[in-house]
Design an enzyme around this catalytic site. Structure first.
Site, PDB file in Angstrom:
ATOM      1  CB  ALA A 163       8.988   3.370   6.987  1.00  0.00           C
ATOM      2  CB  SER A 164       7.308   1.867   2.779  1.00  0.00           C
ATOM      3  OG  SER A 164       8.405   2.584   2.244  1.00  0.00           O
ATOM      4  CB  ILE A 165       3.018   1.031   6.706  1.00  0.00           C
ATOM      5  CG1 ILE A 165       3.808  -0.253   6.971  1.00  0.00           C
ATOM      6  CG2 ILE A 165       1.537   0.767   6.959  1.00  0.00           C
ATOM      7  CD1 ILE A 165       3.703  -0.755   8.397  1.00  0.00           C
ATOM      8  CB  SER A 166       3.306   6.336   4.583  1.00  0.00           C
ATOM      9  OG  SER A 166       3.847   6.488   5.878  1.00  0.00           O
TER      10      SER A 166
END
Length: 547
Positions: A163-166
């Site tokens: 997810a937002s670790i991207s």
């Protein structure tokens, strides 16, 4: 007959007896030599004796009083194992523990319990954790199932949505381009992406820059399209925060201001009434937004811009924090134009450099080994598979798959770059970091007017949330400096947390970077808050490390 049985039994049990001579006989016959033995008569007699002995022994056992079975002797055979307890939990294969992990046995046991707690509290099918200390992975483990239907257990190699670790991964691409002089963070984005229209806010022409996009200060919307609801929610949160700050300051100073209490109370009640409709629960959360479940495949980041490029800005750029995954879609387009490469090609080069060989963009068609399935609870509180989604519109903001091991490598590369400048004077042979120290300091410096939703003590920096070191009272709670990013996707939750060591002169003179604890956790269930668990785990390992 009893003597015959005893003699036969004694011979069978003696070294070189029945089992031994059977072994020699087999070897002898395989060599093509005549069989060993005392003839067929001896063999027949021996067989008859054994049969009668077994029968007689069975009769004797029937008459003897019952005894509990003897405990197994682990030293009786090199293959002997103690009996295993039956468990309803799936067996979870683990990577063999490195020798250094023995030093953290207490931390591992305590952290495993923390992981079980969060898994049980939310009813997550599966969860995987990885921990590294000073650049070395010391623990990785999976609990539960990566695939419930096929009973596939989670393991360290399990691949899940991060997810937002991207966003933190995308920041590395932007930082490399900035270091190379190919990207200016402070000029309007139209310099790189003219397809994104110029913007106005309340009739005033405004500029959106790369720096503002990175820290979610651009005013570009997230999944919620209703600007009124977003503004009401922001107003309510601001009021709530102001009340908390005032109460804290009054408690700290020991002042009550009793004279104005009634007036303040009345004003607060009026303000709360205005904002009541925007309380959490009235506004749709991200997982109720249709755009989160898009199935359309976009060929590139430029094409993805049509989802939001013509929408009005929700706030004046730089004035307020508004978390926006679409802002990172625009950043992916900037990476393409500044680098001259496709965004995914540029990211794959970075993953190769960082040795993150299991980190890829999520696509449905390719076979991705060890990929987990993703789950959610329906209205009847039953576990169900999540619907199919295509994340091609948001590779940069939430579209990658990875493992805890790859995330640890990424965290250590960032921590090394952050610290290597401090060690250079004592060790000139150190290799440079993937990013320069000044770049990492910039990335991990909190930005004014931002928020960190997963820890109210912190602020958002550049694609990382950062909590700064703080201690208000002596011999009381000390807030450690750390950086982290969480993630929430359809059927998935994640966190990557970096807890740097508080360095002193002795450490700098005798050690090498990275110095600190990295924790990564991935889970195949959405809406699971993992940051506090990751921080507790990091502090457990830091305690053992200090001892």
């Amino acid at each position: 007959m009893y003597r015959l049985m005893s003699a036969v039994t004694a011979r069978a049990a003696a070294p070189g007896g029945l089992a031994s001579s059977c072994g020699r006989r087999g070897v002898h016959q395989r060599a093509g030599l005549p069989p060993l033995g005392h003839g067929w008569v001896g063999g027949l007699g021996l067989g008859l004796g054994l049969a009668l002995g077994v029968k007689l022994a069975g009769g004797l056992r029937g008459a003897a009083p019952a005894q509990s079975p003897a405990a197994p002797d682990p030293e009786a055979s090199p293959l002997a194992e103690p009996p295993q307890e039956q468990s309803l939990a799936p067996w979870s294969p683990q990577t063999p523990a490195p020798p250094c992990s023995r030093c953290f046995a207490r931390a591992i046991e305590s952290s495993r319990d923390l992981l079980h707690r969060i898994k049980d509290e939310v009813g997550a099918p599966g969860i995987v954790v990885g921990v590294s200390v000073d650049g070395k992975e010391v623990w990785s483990e999976g609990l539960g199932y990566a695939d419930v239907e096929n009973r596939v257990p989670c393991k360290p190699e399990t691949v899940m949505r991060i997810a937002s670790i991207s966003k933190s991964l995308t920041m590395v691409a932007l930082a490399k381009l900035w270091e190379a002089g190919k990207l200016d963070l402070d000029i309007p984005v139209q310099h790189y992406v003219p397809e994104f229209p110029e913007k106005e806010y309340e009739g005033e022409k405004v500029s959106v820059t790369t720096r503002l996009l990175i820290s979610h200060l651009s005013g570009i919307r997230h999944y919620e399209k209703d600007i009124k609801k977003v503004k009401e929610e922001k107003a309510y949160k601001a009021l709530k925060m102001m009340k908390e700050n005032v109460a804290f300051e009054q408690e700290k100073e020991g002042k009550s201001n009793e004279k104005n209490d009634f007036t303040k109370f009345k004003t607060e009640q009026e303000n709360e009434a205005k904002c009541r409709n925007s309380k959490p629960g009235k506004k749709k959360n991200d997982f109720e937004q249709g755009e989160l479940y898009l199935r359309e495949k976009f060929e590139n980041s430029i094409e993805s811009l049509r989802l939001f490029k013509n929408d009005p800005l929700f706030f004046k750029p730089g004035s307020q924090f508004l978390y926006s995954t679409f802002g990172y879609t625009l950043l992916a387009a900037i990476v393409e134009r500044a680098s001259g490469c496709k965004y995914l090609d540029y990211m794959q080069k970075i993953f190769h450099d960082l040795d993150m060989l299991t980190t890829v963009q999520e696509e449905n068609e390719p076979v991705i080994y060890n990929r987990a399935r993703f789950y959610v609870y329906n209205k009847k509180k039953r576990l169900v598979n999540t619907p199919y989604v295509d994340n091609s519109y948001k590779w940069a903001g939430g579209g990658f798959l990875s493992t805890v091991g790859d995330l640890l490598k990424f965290g250590n590369a960032m921590l090394y770059g952050y610290q290597v400048g401090l060690f250079k004077n004592s060790n000139e042979n150190l290799l440079p970091g993937y990013l320069k120290p000044e770049t990492m300091v910039m990335m991990w410096t909190p930005v004014p007017n931002t928020e960190m939703s997963w820890d109210k003590e912190g602020k958002y920096a550049m694609a990382w949330g950062v909590v700064e070191r703080k201690q208000t009272y002596g011999s009381c709670r000390k807030q450690r400096h750390y950086a982290s990013h969480t993630g929430g996707a359809v059927g998935a939750s994640s966190v990557l947390l970096v807890l740097p060591e508080e360095l002193d002169t002795e450490t700098i003179n005798n050690k090498v970077p990275p110095r600190g604890i990295i924790v990564s956790i991935i889970c195949n269930m959405q809406s699971v808050g993992l940051n506090s668990t990751a921080l507790k785990i990091a502090l457990e390992f830091d305690k053992d490390r200090s001892d």
